[in-house]
Structures are given as structure tokens and as C-alpha cells.
Scaffold this motif. Structure first.
Motif, PDB file in Angstrom:
ATOM      1  N   ASP A  38       0.922  -1.177  -0.186  1.00 41.78           N
ATOM      2  CA  ASP A  38      -0.027  -0.111  -0.122  1.00 41.78           C
ATOM      3  C   ASP A  38       1.015   1.087  -0.055  1.00 41.78           C
ATOM      4  O   ASP A  38       0.722   2.232  -0.802  1.00 41.78           O
ATOM      5  CB  ASP A  38      -0.923  -0.110   1.335  1.00 41.78           C
ATOM      6  N   ARG A  39       1.929   1.420   0.853  1.00 42.60           N
ATOM      7  CA  ARG A  39       2.742   2.491   1.028  1.00 42.60           C
ATOM      8  C   ARG A  39       3.258   2.650  -0.259  1.00 42.60           C
ATOM      9  O   ARG A  39       3.685   3.846  -0.719  1.00 42.60           O
ATOM     10  CB  ARG A  39       3.597   2.236   2.220  1.00 42.60           C
ATOM     11  N   LEU A  40       3.789   1.599  -0.992  1.00 42.38           N
ATOM     12  CA  LEU A  40       4.756   1.679  -2.137  1.00 42.38           C
ATOM     13  C   LEU A  40       3.804   2.115  -3.324  1.00 42.38           C
ATOM     14  O   LEU A  40       4.113   3.264  -3.696  1.00 42.38           O
ATOM     15  CB  LEU A  40       5.353   0.356  -2.451  1.00 42.38           C
ATOM     16  N   ILE A  41       2.763   1.792  -3.373  1.00 43.26           N
ATOM     17  CA  ILE A  41       1.774   2.125  -4.469  1.00 43.26           C
ATOM     18  C   ILE A  41       1.402   3.404  -4.273  1.00 43.26           C
ATOM     19  O   ILE A  41       1.263   4.231  -4.924  1.00 43.26           O
ATOM     20  CB  ILE A  41       0.662   1.224  -4.619  1.00 43.26           C
ATOM     21  N   THR A  42       1.302   3.904  -3.007  1.00 45.52           N
ATOM     22  CA  THR A  42       0.863   5.382  -2.576  1.00 45.52           C
ATOM     23  C   THR A  42       2.071   6.433  -3.133  1.00 45.52           C
ATOM     24  O   THR A  42       1.663   7.391  -3.412  1.00 45.52           O
ATOM     25  CB  THR A  42       0.691   5.473  -1.074  1.00 45.52           C
ATOM     26  N   MET A  43       3.228   5.869  -2.767  1.00 45.27           N
ATOM     27  CA  MET A  43       4.063   6.842  -3.170  1.00 45.27           C
ATOM     28  C   MET A  43       4.179   6.918  -4.775  1.00 45.27           C
ATOM     29  O   MET A  43       4.635   7.886  -5.307  1.00 45.27           O
ATOM     30  CB  MET A  43       5.652   6.423  -2.588  1.00 45.27           C
ATOM     31  N   LEU A  44       4.123   5.673  -5.176  1.00 42.36           N
ATOM     32  CA  LEU A  44       4.283   5.551  -6.784  1.00 42.36           C
ATOM     33  C   LEU A  44       3.245   6.567  -7.595  1.00 42.36           C
ATOM     34  O   LEU A  44       3.225   7.148  -8.686  1.00 42.36           O
ATOM     35  CB  LEU A  44       4.116   4.324  -7.349  1.00 42.36           C
ATOM     36  N   GLU A  45       1.817   6.567  -6.949  1.00 40.42           N
ATOM     37  CA  GLU A  45       0.792   7.257  -7.590  1.00 40.42           C
ATOM     38  C   GLU A  45       1.130   8.702  -7.500  1.00 40.42           C
ATOM     39  O   GLU A  45       0.778   9.491  -8.298  1.00 40.42           O
ATOM     40  CB  GLU A  45      -0.375   6.976  -6.891  1.00 40.42           C
ATOM     41  N   ALA A  46       1.702   9.242  -6.205  1.00 39.79           N
ATOM     42  CA  ALA A  46       1.924  10.325  -6.078  1.00 39.79           C
ATOM     43  C   ALA A  46       3.062  11.068  -6.896  1.00 39.79           C
ATOM     44  O   ALA A  46       2.886  11.837  -7.534  1.00 39.79           O
ATOM     45  CB  ALA A  46       2.232  10.796  -4.550  1.00 39.79           C
ATOM     46  N   LYS A  47       4.204  10.128  -7.146  1.00 39.70           N
ATOM     47  CA  LYS A  47       5.229  10.448  -8.080  1.00 39.70           C
ATOM     48  C   LYS A  47       4.692  10.592  -9.494  1.00 39.70           C
ATOM     49  O   LYS A  47       5.110  11.612 -10.446  1.00 39.70           O
ATOM     50  CB  LYS A  47       6.161   9.163  -7.957  1.00 39.70           C
ATOM     51  N   HIS A  48       3.751   9.670 -10.077  1.00 37.16           N
ATOM     52  CA  HIS A  48       3.404   9.637 -11.420  1.00 37.16           C
ATOM     53  C   HIS A  48       1.985  10.472 -11.593  1.00 37.16           C
ATOM     54  O   HIS A  48       1.545  10.322 -12.785  1.00 37.16           O
ATOM     55  CB  HIS A  48       3.214   8.336 -11.905  1.00 37.16           C
ATOM     56  N   GLY A  49       1.459  11.000 -10.535  1.00 31.65           N
ATOM     57  CA  GLY A  49       0.326  11.913 -10.779  1.00 31.65           C
ATOM     58  C   GLY A  49      -0.970  11.203 -11.016  1.00 31.65           C
ATOM     59  O   GLY A  49      -1.776  11.362 -11.836  1.00 31.65           O
ATOM     60  N   ILE A  50      -1.060   9.841 -10.400  1.00 31.06           N
ATOM     61  CA  ILE A  50      -2.181   9.102 -10.629  1.00 31.06           C
ATOM     62  C   ILE A  50      -3.149   9.454  -9.872  1.00 31.06           C
ATOM     63  O   ILE A  50      -3.217   9.070  -8.512  1.00 31.06           O
ATOM     64  CB  ILE A  50      -1.991   7.556 -10.744  1.00 31.06           C
ATOM     65  N   GLY A  51      -4.203   9.777 -10.255  1.00 31.19           N
ATOM     66  CA  GLY A  51      -5.282  10.301  -9.288  1.00 31.19           C
ATOM     67  C   GLY A  51      -6.357   9.108  -8.976  1.00 31.19           C
ATOM     68  O   GLY A  51      -6.900   9.321  -7.976  1.00 31.19           O
ATOM     69  N   LYS A  52      -6.540   8.294  -9.669  1.00 26.65           N
ATOM     70  CA  LYS A  52      -7.474   7.167  -9.166  1.00 26.65           C
ATOM     71  C   LYS A  52      -6.710   5.995  -8.595  1.00 26.65           C
ATOM     72  O   LYS A  52      -5.702   5.309  -9.133  1.00 26.65           O
ATOM     73  CB  LYS A  52      -8.148   6.448 -10.457  1.00 26.65           C
ATOM     74  N   PRO A  53      -7.102   5.843  -7.290  1.00 27.52           N
ATOM     75  CA  PRO A  53      -6.081   4.852  -6.665  1.00 27.52           C
ATOM     76  C   PRO A  53      -6.385   3.365  -7.150  1.00 27.52           C
ATOM     77  O   PRO A  53      -7.605   2.884  -7.634  1.00 27.52           O
ATOM     78  CB  PRO A  53      -6.988   4.799  -4.952  1.00 27.52           C
ATOM     79  N   ILE A  54      -5.305   2.542  -7.177  1.00 29.14           N
ATOM     80  CA  ILE A  54      -5.275   1.199  -7.672  1.00 29.14           C
ATOM     81  C   ILE A  54      -5.358   0.335  -6.447  1.00 29.14           C
ATOM     82  O   ILE A  54      -4.959   0.555  -5.441  1.00 29.14           O
ATOM     83  CB  ILE A  54      -3.986   0.969  -8.262  1.00 29.14           C
ATOM     84  N   GLY A  55      -6.562  -0.418  -6.770  1.00 22.05           N
ATOM     85  CA  GLY A  55      -6.902  -1.457  -5.569  1.00 22.05           C
ATOM     86  C   GLY A  55      -6.033  -2.627  -5.405  1.00 22.05           C
ATOM     87  O   GLY A  55      -5.022  -3.010  -6.478  1.00 22.05           O
ATOM     88  N   LEU A  56      -5.941  -3.168  -4.305  1.00 19.80           N
ATOM     89  CA  LEU A  56      -5.235  -4.442  -3.966  1.00 19.80           C
ATOM     90  C   LEU A  56      -6.292  -5.586  -3.628  1.00 19.80           C
ATOM     91  O   LEU A  56      -7.110  -5.482  -3.081  1.00 19.80           O
ATOM     92  CB  LEU A  56      -4.400  -4.229  -2.817  1.00 19.80           C
ATOM     93  N   GLU A  57      -5.930  -7.068  -4.126  1.00 14.49           N
ATOM     94  CA  GLU A  57      -6.488  -8.079  -3.912  1.00 14.49           C
ATOM     95  C   GLU A  57      -5.122  -8.956  -3.140  1.00 14.49           C
ATOM     96  O   GLU A  57      -4.147  -8.786  -3.761  1.00 14.49           O
ATOM     97  CB  GLU A  57      -7.302  -8.799  -4.677  1.00 14.49           C
ATOM     98  N   VAL A  58      -5.410  -9.779  -2.202  1.00 12.03           N
ATOM     99  CA  VAL A  58      -4.453 -10.633  -1.858  1.00 12.03           C
ATOM    100  C   VAL A  58      -4.890 -12.313  -1.725  1.00 12.03           C
ATOM    101  O   VAL A  58      -6.080 -12.271  -1.628  1.00 12.03           O
ATOM    102  CB  VAL A  58      -4.044 -10.446  -0.486  1.00 12.03           C
ATOM    103  N   LEU A  59      -3.998 -12.965  -1.800  1.00  9.68           N
ATOM    104  CA  LEU A  59      -4.205 -14.493  -2.039  1.00  9.68           C
ATOM    105  C   LEU A  59      -3.958 -14.870  -0.678  1.00  9.68           C
ATOM    106  O   LEU A  59      -2.741 -14.867  -0.084  1.00  9.68           O
ATOM    107  CB  LEU A  59      -3.511 -15.225  -2.973  1.00  9.68           C
ATOM    108  N   ILE A  60      -4.759 -15.547   0.035  1.00  8.07           N
ATOM    109  CA  ILE A  60      -4.625 -16.122   1.388  1.00  8.07           C
ATOM    110  C   ILE A  60      -4.158 -17.923   0.861  1.00  8.07           C
ATOM    111  O   ILE A  60      -5.337 -18.723   0.611  1.00  8.07           O
ATOM    112  CB  ILE A  60      -5.917 -16.276   2.221  1.00  8.07           C
ATOM    113  N   GLU A  61      -3.084 -18.234   0.830  1.00  9.91           N
ATOM    114  CA  GLU A  61      -2.539 -19.422   0.383  1.00  9.91           C
ATOM    115  C   GLU A  61      -1.286 -19.823   1.282  1.00  9.91           C
ATOM    116  O   GLU A  61      -0.787 -20.702   0.708  1.00  9.91           O
ATOM    117  CB  GLU A  61      -2.279 -19.227  -1.107  1.00  9.91           C
ATOM    118  N   GLU A  62      -0.942 -19.155   2.305  1.00  7.54           N
ATOM    119  CA  GLU A  62      -0.242 -19.889   3.420  1.00  7.54           C
ATOM    120  C   GLU A  62      -0.802 -19.898   4.701  1.00  7.54           C
ATOM    121  O   GLU A  62      -1.657 -19.015   5.179  1.00  7.54           O
ATOM    122  CB  GLU A  62       1.041 -18.635   3.438  1.00  7.54           C
TER     123      GLU A  62
END
Length: 306
Positions: free
Chosen positions: A112-136
Motif C-alpha cells: 500500500d505504501r509503495l503504491i501510494t508513493m508511486l501514485e503520487a510520483k506519477h500523478g495518478i489520481g485514481k487509486p489502484i486496488g489491492l487483492e491478496v491471496l490467502i494461500e499460506e
């Protein structure tokens, strides 16, 4: 951050190593397509596959409602470049990034933090969603904390293949449960479903490997649907219609649910707390059961009009 409501009756998995399969997926009017950089791509093809995903997402033309990519696990040598390149080069177009093999909430917070920084750096206004695999097994143990880890998180996906390996469960294939008396993964599905519901996100069932066995796929999908899952993966186009069938409400049932809800609302306006409808008692708990079904039917109708 407001989570968008997406249709996820079927999430179609497409190997990012195949131009042909990506082109085929582009023309399918399915709810959700994800281009896979992880298990379906050989180590020596990871870099090329990543370029193919970026190109395909930017070219667009997908008929699906949601376009996503599954990156490599965070501990791998490819994950950082997967995330940074996807956000930097197609972040304005891609809807969701899927994280495999997470183990705890910190994995999601890091992404989340990484994507937030990248969105700010590249001027991306629409947040990118995350989904996670519960497989461990660690993820299953930490599933409540994982589900509540980020407002960017939209869904938990139960990945029964890797999960079986993680717990030492011997099966005949991914999603295969024939030798167990009942549903081998009932506890795990239920655990994921409850955690997702508490967090207000979706629960999605993972793959079933034998795409020639429609009856068994339908059975596994129904088991998930009965526990509150919103959809299931498809690893082959033959599974798309099956998933949509199981995770779509019956129009006749929806019509009756709407009639019951309408009758109850009129009764409540008269000061009544419960009514009889076709010989059965209906109260606020009865109506509550129908709310998700009616809302889902509306989303499906809206997509069919597009």
C-alpha cells in the motif's frame, strides 16, 4: 479512499506469457480479467511477460469490467519491478494489483505504501486496488488482520492449491477434494469469508484445475457461494459461464425478494414489525438477507446494458 464495488462473479486468469491468450481475453465480456505474472510464467520469461502486461493494459480494448495483474510474491526478485513498473507505466489504466502468498498484514501495508508513493510520483489520481491471496498457513492464521490492513484492499482470494501445500494437505490437484468426506476446505473458506465480511471486502474462491470437469467446478463454486463468496477464478474460458451461473442470483428469486422487501417496507410504514408473505413470516432479518442479492442483480443488469 472509497472502495469501488466491482462485479467479481468470474475472475479470468490469463498467463502474461501468451500474446494469444491475452488477445482472446480482450474480447471476452467477463466481469474481471487478470494478467498473471506469477505461477503461469517461467522464471526466464518474467521480464518479457511484464512488458507484455504493460503494453496490453495500455492498449486497452478489454471488454471486462475490471482489468488487473497478479504480480510475483513480495519476497521474490521480480516483485519490486512488477509493482513499480505497472504503477508507473499503466497505473492510470489498471484497476487492481493482486498480491500472492502474503503472510501477514505488514505485507499489505508495505505494498500500500509503495503504491501510494508511486501514485503520487506519477500523478495518478485514481487509486489502484489491492487483492491478496490467502494461500499460506501464516496468512490463514492472520486473516483477520490482513483483511483490515488497508483501505486499498478490496478482496481476499482463497488459493487452495498453494494453501494445501503450505499445510501439508495431499490432494489430487488444485481444488481437488474428492477423497475427503465433505468439503476439505470448508473451514478455510468459511474463515476467509467471515474475515472479508467483517472488513467490508469481497471473498473470492480460487482455481479449479480440471477445466473439463464442469460438474465438479460447479460444485466447488456452489460451496463457496453458500458461504458468502462473491465469485471464483476461471483458468479456462470454459469455466466462465459456470462461475457466472453460480454467482448470479436467479431472476425469479430476485423478483420475489423485491416483492417481499416492498411488502415489508409498506408494513413498516404502518408501524408493523413483521408480516406474512405467502404463508411465511417476514421481519427485518428476512429482508436483510435479500439486500445483497438485490444489489448484485442491479449491478449485473447495469453491466448487461453496457
Amino acid at each position: 479512499m472509497t472502495r469501488p464495488k466491482r462485479l467479481r462473479r468470474c475472475q479470468l486468469s490469463v498467463p502474461a506469457s501468451s500474446e494469444k491468450l491475452i488477445a482472446s481475453a480482450r474480447n471476452r465480456a467477463v466481469d474481471y480479467v487478470f494478467l498473471d505474472l506469477e505461477d503461469s510464467v517461467a522464471p526466464n520469461a518474467k521480464e518479457e511477460a511484464r512488458e507484455r502486461v504493460i503494453k496490453a493494459v495500455n492498449e486497452g480494448g478489454f471488454r471486462c469490467g475490471t482489468i488487473a495483474a497478479r504480480v510475483n510474491e513480495l519476497s521474490s526478485q521480480w516483485a519490486l519491478d512488477d509493482i513499480t513498473r505497472l504503477v508507473a507505466e499503466c497505473g492510470a489504466t489498471i484497476d487492481v494489483i493482486i498480491l500472492p502468498k502474503v503472510k501477514d498484514a505488514e505485507d499489505i501495508r508495505f505494498a500500500d505504501r509503495l503504491i501510494t508513493m508511486l501514485e503520487a510520483k506519477h500523478g495518478i489520481g485514481k487509486p489502484i486496488g489491492l487483492e491478496v491471496l490467502i494461500e499460506e498457513v501464516e496468512a490463514m492464521s492472520n486473516v483477520d488482520e490482513i483483511a483490515a490492513s488497508s483501505p486499498r484492499l478490496e478482496a481476499l482470494i482463497f488459493g487452495m492449491g498453494d494453501y494445501a501445500a503450505s499445510q501439508g494437505i495431499v490432494t489430487s490437484g488444485v481444488g481437488e477434494t474428492d477423497d475427503y468426506p465433505g468439503d476439505l476446505f470448508h473451514y478455510h473458506r468459511n474463515r476467509v469469508s467471515v474475515a472479508a465480511r467483517v472488513a467490508g471486502i469481497a471473498a473470492i474462491d480460487g482455481p479449479y484445475a480440471d477445466f473439463n470437469n464442469a460438474q465438479k467446478y460447479r460444485e466447488e463454486a456452489r460451496r463457496a457461494a453458500l458461504l458468502g463468496f462473491e465469485g471464483k477464478w476461471a483458468i479456462h474460458p470454459a469455466q466462465i459461464e459456470l462461475a457466472e451461473e453460480i454467482f448470479s442470483p436467479d431472476p425469479a428469486v430476485v423478483e420475489k425478494a423485491m416483492a417481499i422487501s416492498d411488502a415489508y417496507e409498506k408494513a413498516r410504514a404502518r408501524g408493523e414489525g413483521a408480516i406474512q408473505f405467502e404463508g411465511k413470516m417476514v421481519d427485518v432479518a428476512s429482508v436483510r438477507i435479500f439486500n445483497d442479492m438485490i444489489a448484485l442483480a442491479g449491478m449485473i443488469a447495469e453491466r448487461d446494458r453496457q
